[in-house]
Scaffold this motif. Structure first.
Motif, PDB file in Angstrom:
ATOM      1  N   ASN A  11      30.782 -31.842  82.764  1.00  0.00           N
ATOM      2  CA  ASN A  11      30.338 -31.998  81.283  1.00  0.00           C
ATOM      3  C   ASN A  11      30.898 -31.045  80.553  1.00  0.00           C
ATOM      4  O   ASN A  11      31.342 -31.590  79.342  1.00  0.00           O
ATOM      5  CB  ASN A  11      28.840 -32.042  81.363  1.00  0.00           C
ATOM      6  CG  ASN A  11      28.352 -33.255  81.953  1.00  0.00           C
ATOM      7  OD1 ASN A  11      28.979 -34.279  82.038  1.00  0.00           O
ATOM      8  ND2 ASN A  11      27.082 -33.067  82.525  1.00  0.00           N
ATOM      9  N   GLN A  13      33.844 -29.594  80.667  1.00  0.00           N
ATOM     10  CA  GLN A  13      35.275 -29.872  80.236  1.00  0.00           C
ATOM     11  C   GLN A  13      35.426 -31.264  79.401  1.00  0.00           C
ATOM     12  O   GLN A  13      36.439 -31.328  78.603  1.00  0.00           O
ATOM     13  CB  GLN A  13      35.839 -30.132  81.757  1.00  0.00           C
ATOM     14  CG  GLN A  13      36.427 -29.083  82.513  1.00  0.00           C
ATOM     15  CD  GLN A  13      36.915 -29.410  84.060  1.00  0.00           C
ATOM     16  OE1 GLN A  13      37.050 -30.567  84.232  1.00  0.00           O
ATOM     17  NE2 GLN A  13      37.074 -28.649  84.647  1.00  0.00           N
ATOM     18  N   ILE A  14      34.515 -32.094  79.323  1.00  0.00           N
ATOM     19  CA  ILE A  14      34.641 -33.283  78.860  1.00  0.00           C
ATOM     20  C   ILE A  14      34.149 -33.046  77.300  1.00  0.00           C
ATOM     21  O   ILE A  14      34.787 -33.422  76.460  1.00  0.00           O
ATOM     22  CB  ILE A  14      33.530 -34.390  79.308  1.00  0.00           C
ATOM     23  CG1 ILE A  14      34.003 -34.858  80.589  1.00  0.00           C
ATOM     24  CG2 ILE A  14      33.385 -35.635  78.126  1.00  0.00           C
ATOM     25  CD1 ILE A  14      33.165 -35.881  81.216  1.00  0.00           C
ATOM     26  N   GLN A  18      36.420 -33.321  73.958  1.00  0.00           N
ATOM     27  CA  GLN A  18      35.981 -34.097  72.628  1.00  0.00           C
ATOM     28  C   GLN A  18      36.027 -33.415  71.672  1.00  0.00           C
ATOM     29  O   GLN A  18      36.495 -33.801  70.380  1.00  0.00           O
ATOM     30  CB  GLN A  18      34.627 -34.743  73.348  1.00  0.00           C
ATOM     31  CG  GLN A  18      34.693 -35.835  74.079  1.00  0.00           C
ATOM     32  CD  GLN A  18      33.246 -36.351  74.441  1.00  0.00           C
ATOM     33  OE1 GLN A  18      32.183 -35.429  74.103  1.00  0.00           O
ATOM     34  NE2 GLN A  18      33.066 -37.372  74.920  1.00  0.00           N
ATOM     35  N   THR A  24      39.170 -38.789  71.482  1.00  0.00           N
ATOM     36  CA  THR A  24      38.509 -39.071  72.812  1.00  0.00           C
ATOM     37  C   THR A  24      37.240 -39.773  72.708  1.00  0.00           C
ATOM     38  O   THR A  24      36.720 -40.171  73.923  1.00  0.00           O
ATOM     39  CB  THR A  24      38.540 -37.706  73.616  1.00  0.00           C
ATOM     40  OG1 THR A  24      37.761 -36.760  72.893  1.00  0.00           O
ATOM     41  CG2 THR A  24      39.660 -37.234  73.854  1.00  0.00           C
ATOM     42  N   HIS A  26      32.729 -39.953  71.947  1.00  0.00           N
ATOM     43  CA  HIS A  26      31.532 -39.298  72.141  1.00  0.00           C
ATOM     44  C   HIS A  26      30.552 -40.325  72.026  1.00  0.00           C
ATOM     45  O   HIS A  26      30.742 -41.455  71.880  1.00  0.00           O
ATOM     46  CB  HIS A  26      31.319 -38.249  71.283  1.00  0.00           C
ATOM     47  CG  HIS A  26      31.177 -38.528  69.638  1.00  0.00           C
ATOM     48  ND1 HIS A  26      30.257 -39.084  69.214  1.00  0.00           N
ATOM     49  CD2 HIS A  26      32.095 -38.374  68.913  1.00  0.00           C
ATOM     50  CE1 HIS A  26      30.485 -39.196  67.921  1.00  0.00           C
ATOM     51  NE2 HIS A  26      31.714 -38.663  67.646  1.00  0.00           N
TER      52      HIS A  26
END
Length: 95
Positions: A11, A13-14, A18, A24, A26
């Motif tokens: 999470n 890293q995501i 973003q 990317t 959200h």
């Protein structure tokens, strides 16, 4: 099986991706914003690859410079004007 620390690491890293890259997406991304990112990325790719610009120039019977210029202009509002937000339209109807 994934542990809790693995999930938190994924999470984070995501979230980092973003924050770093606008396209990317959200959880709160609207359909319009998603389409806007797709169109802009496509036009940027076309302009950046000479072979694609040449292809579009031949197809449209235009010069390469004109095709690049048109694509750059289309990047400003590729999907038209943004739709009005629901909160704003509800407030205007009540008045």
């Amino acid at each position: 099986m994934a542990t809790l620390s693995d999930r938190l690491n994924i999470n984070s890293q995501i979230e980092h991706l973003q924050a770093k890259y606008v396209g990317t997406g959200h959880a709160d991304l609207t359909k319009f914003e998603w389409a806007l990112n797709i169109h802009r990325d496509s036009y940027a790719s076309y302009v950046g690859h000479h072979n694609m610009v040449s292809y579009f120039g031949v197809v449209e019977n235009e010069s390469i410079g004109r095709v690049k210029y048109e694509f750059l202009q289309r990047m400003l509002l590729p999907c038209g004007l943004p739709p009005k937000a629901q909160d704003q339209s509800d407030d205007e109807e009540e008045k």
